[in-house]
Scaffold this motif. Structure first.
Motif, PDB file in Angstrom:
ATOM      1  N   ARG A   1      -8.996  -4.382  -1.294  1.00 16.08           N
ATOM      2  CA  ARG A   1      -8.620  -4.656  -2.687  1.00 16.08           C
ATOM      3  C   ARG A   1      -7.856  -3.498  -3.305  1.00 16.08           C
ATOM      4  O   ARG A   1      -6.884  -3.678  -4.015  1.00 16.08           O
ATOM      5  CB  ARG A   1      -9.864  -4.945  -3.522  1.00 16.08           C
ATOM      6  CG  ARG A   1      -9.487  -5.368  -4.934  1.00 16.08           C
ATOM      7  CD  ARG A   1     -10.678  -5.402  -5.858  1.00 16.08           C
ATOM      8  NE  ARG A   1     -10.308  -5.885  -7.153  1.00 16.08           N
ATOM      9  CZ  ARG A   1      -9.564  -5.202  -8.019  1.00 16.08           C
ATOM     10  NH1 ARG A   1      -9.087  -4.021  -7.717  1.00 16.08           N
ATOM     11  NH2 ARG A   1      -9.263  -5.713  -9.209  1.00 16.08           N
ATOM     12  N   GLU A   2      -8.291  -2.277  -3.043  1.00 15.91           N
ATOM     13  CA  GLU A   2      -7.715  -1.116  -3.705  1.00 15.91           C
ATOM     14  C   GLU A   2      -6.523  -0.504  -2.976  1.00 15.91           C
ATOM     15  O   GLU A   2      -5.713   0.182  -3.594  1.00 15.91           O
ATOM     16  CB  GLU A   2      -8.787  -0.048  -3.906  1.00 15.91           C
ATOM     17  CG  GLU A   2      -9.871  -0.503  -4.859  1.00 15.91           C
ATOM     18  CD  GLU A   2     -11.010   0.505  -5.000  1.00 15.91           C
ATOM     19  OE1 GLU A   2     -11.005   1.540  -4.299  1.00 15.91           O
ATOM     20  OE2 GLU A   2     -11.904   0.233  -5.820  1.00 15.91           O
ATOM     21  N   SER A   3      -6.390  -0.722  -1.666  1.00 19.57           N
ATOM     22  CA  SER A   3      -5.409   0.032  -0.881  1.00 19.57           C
ATOM     23  C   SER A   3      -4.303  -0.790  -0.231  1.00 19.57           C
ATOM     24  O   SER A   3      -3.236  -0.248   0.050  1.00 19.57           O
ATOM     25  CB  SER A   3      -6.128   0.810   0.225  1.00 19.57           C
ATOM     26  OG  SER A   3      -7.120   1.642  -0.323  1.00 19.57           O
TER      27      SER A   3
ATOM     28  N   ASP B   1       3.333  -7.467   2.638  1.00 20.10           N
ATOM     29  CA  ASP B   1       4.738  -7.307   3.029  1.00 20.10           C
ATOM     30  C   ASP B   1       5.707  -7.563   1.883  1.00 20.10           C
ATOM     31  O   ASP B   1       6.774  -6.952   1.820  1.00 20.10           O
ATOM     32  CB  ASP B   1       5.081  -8.232   4.201  1.00 20.10           C
ATOM     33  CG  ASP B   1       4.400  -7.802   5.493  1.00 20.10           C
ATOM     34  OD1 ASP B   1       3.985  -6.630   5.594  1.00 20.10           O
ATOM     35  OD2 ASP B   1       4.282  -8.641   6.405  1.00 20.10           O
ATOM     36  N   ASP B   2       5.349  -8.475   0.971  1.00 20.50           N
ATOM     37  CA  ASP B   2       6.250  -8.784  -0.149  1.00 20.50           C
ATOM     38  C   ASP B   2       6.055  -7.849  -1.337  1.00 20.50           C
ATOM     39  O   ASP B   2       6.629  -8.037  -2.395  1.00 20.50           O
ATOM     40  CB  ASP B   2       6.092 -10.239  -0.582  1.00 20.50           C
ATOM     41  CG  ASP B   2       4.721 -10.540  -1.187  1.00 20.50           C
ATOM     42  OD1 ASP B   2       3.855  -9.642  -1.259  1.00 20.50           O
ATOM     43  OD2 ASP B   2       4.510 -11.706  -1.579  1.00 20.50           O
ATOM     44  N   GLY B   3       5.200  -6.824  -1.162  1.00 20.70           N
ATOM     45  CA  GLY B   3       4.965  -5.843  -2.221  1.00 20.70           C
ATOM     46  C   GLY B   3       3.825  -6.203  -3.158  1.00 20.70           C
ATOM     47  O   GLY B   3       3.444  -5.408  -4.008  1.00 20.70           O
TER      48      GLY B   3
ATOM     49  N   GLY C   1     -17.577  -2.289   1.670  1.00 27.10           N
ATOM     50  CA  GLY C   1     -16.660  -1.154   1.725  1.00 27.10           C
ATOM     51  C   GLY C   1     -15.294  -1.565   2.248  1.00 27.10           C
ATOM     52  O   GLY C   1     -14.256  -1.130   1.732  1.00 27.10           O
ATOM     53  N   ILE C   2     -15.276  -2.412   3.284  1.00 24.90           N
ATOM     54  CA  ILE C   2     -14.009  -2.921   3.815  1.00 24.90           C
ATOM     55  C   ILE C   2     -13.285  -3.740   2.745  1.00 24.90           C
ATOM     56  O   ILE C   2     -12.084  -3.576   2.523  1.00 24.90           O
ATOM     57  CB  ILE C   2     -14.250  -3.763   5.090  1.00 24.90           C
ATOM     58  CG1 ILE C   2     -14.727  -2.860   6.235  1.00 24.90           C
ATOM     59  CG2 ILE C   2     -12.988  -4.529   5.488  1.00 24.90           C
ATOM     60  CD1 ILE C   2     -15.238  -3.608   7.451  1.00 24.90           C
TER      61      ILE C   2
END
Length: 95
Positions: free
Chosen positions: A25-27, A31-33, A19-20
């Motif tokens: 992966r999804e959220s 910092d560099d976008g 879950g973590i």
């Protein structure tokens, strides 16, 4: 949450750790976008060992193939050095 709990291999803890990883992966946006391509986390078999989980983002997102290639392949057989080292870390012996 302790390191022991995070590295536990029980079904309950697998749900937590996967879950973590799914949340990362999804959220997560770096910092560099950019988005992360994987995580490194400690092994339950020793603090000097690391596990790597990597995602093939383009393949997963359906945007094309990921630029990966096999550099070297080798079998891990019953008596190969990597297999014996892994077994030794877990206190296993083979005859």
């Amino acid at each position: 949450m302790t390191l022991s709990e995070l590295t536990d291999s029980s079904d309950e803890q697998k749900i937590l750790t996967t879950g973590i990883a799914t949340w990362i992966r999804e959220s997560v946006v770096l910092d560099d976008g950019s988005r992360p391509h994987g995580v490194v986390y400690p092994s339950k078999w020793g603090s000097t060992l690391q596990n790597w989980a990597m995602w093939l983002r383009r393949t997963d997102d359906g945007t094309g193939p990921d630029p990966v290639e096999v550099v070297e392949a080798s079998d891990i057989g019953r008596h190969s050095a990597p297999f014996l080292q892994a077994a030794n870390l877990r206190g296993m012996t083979f005859h």
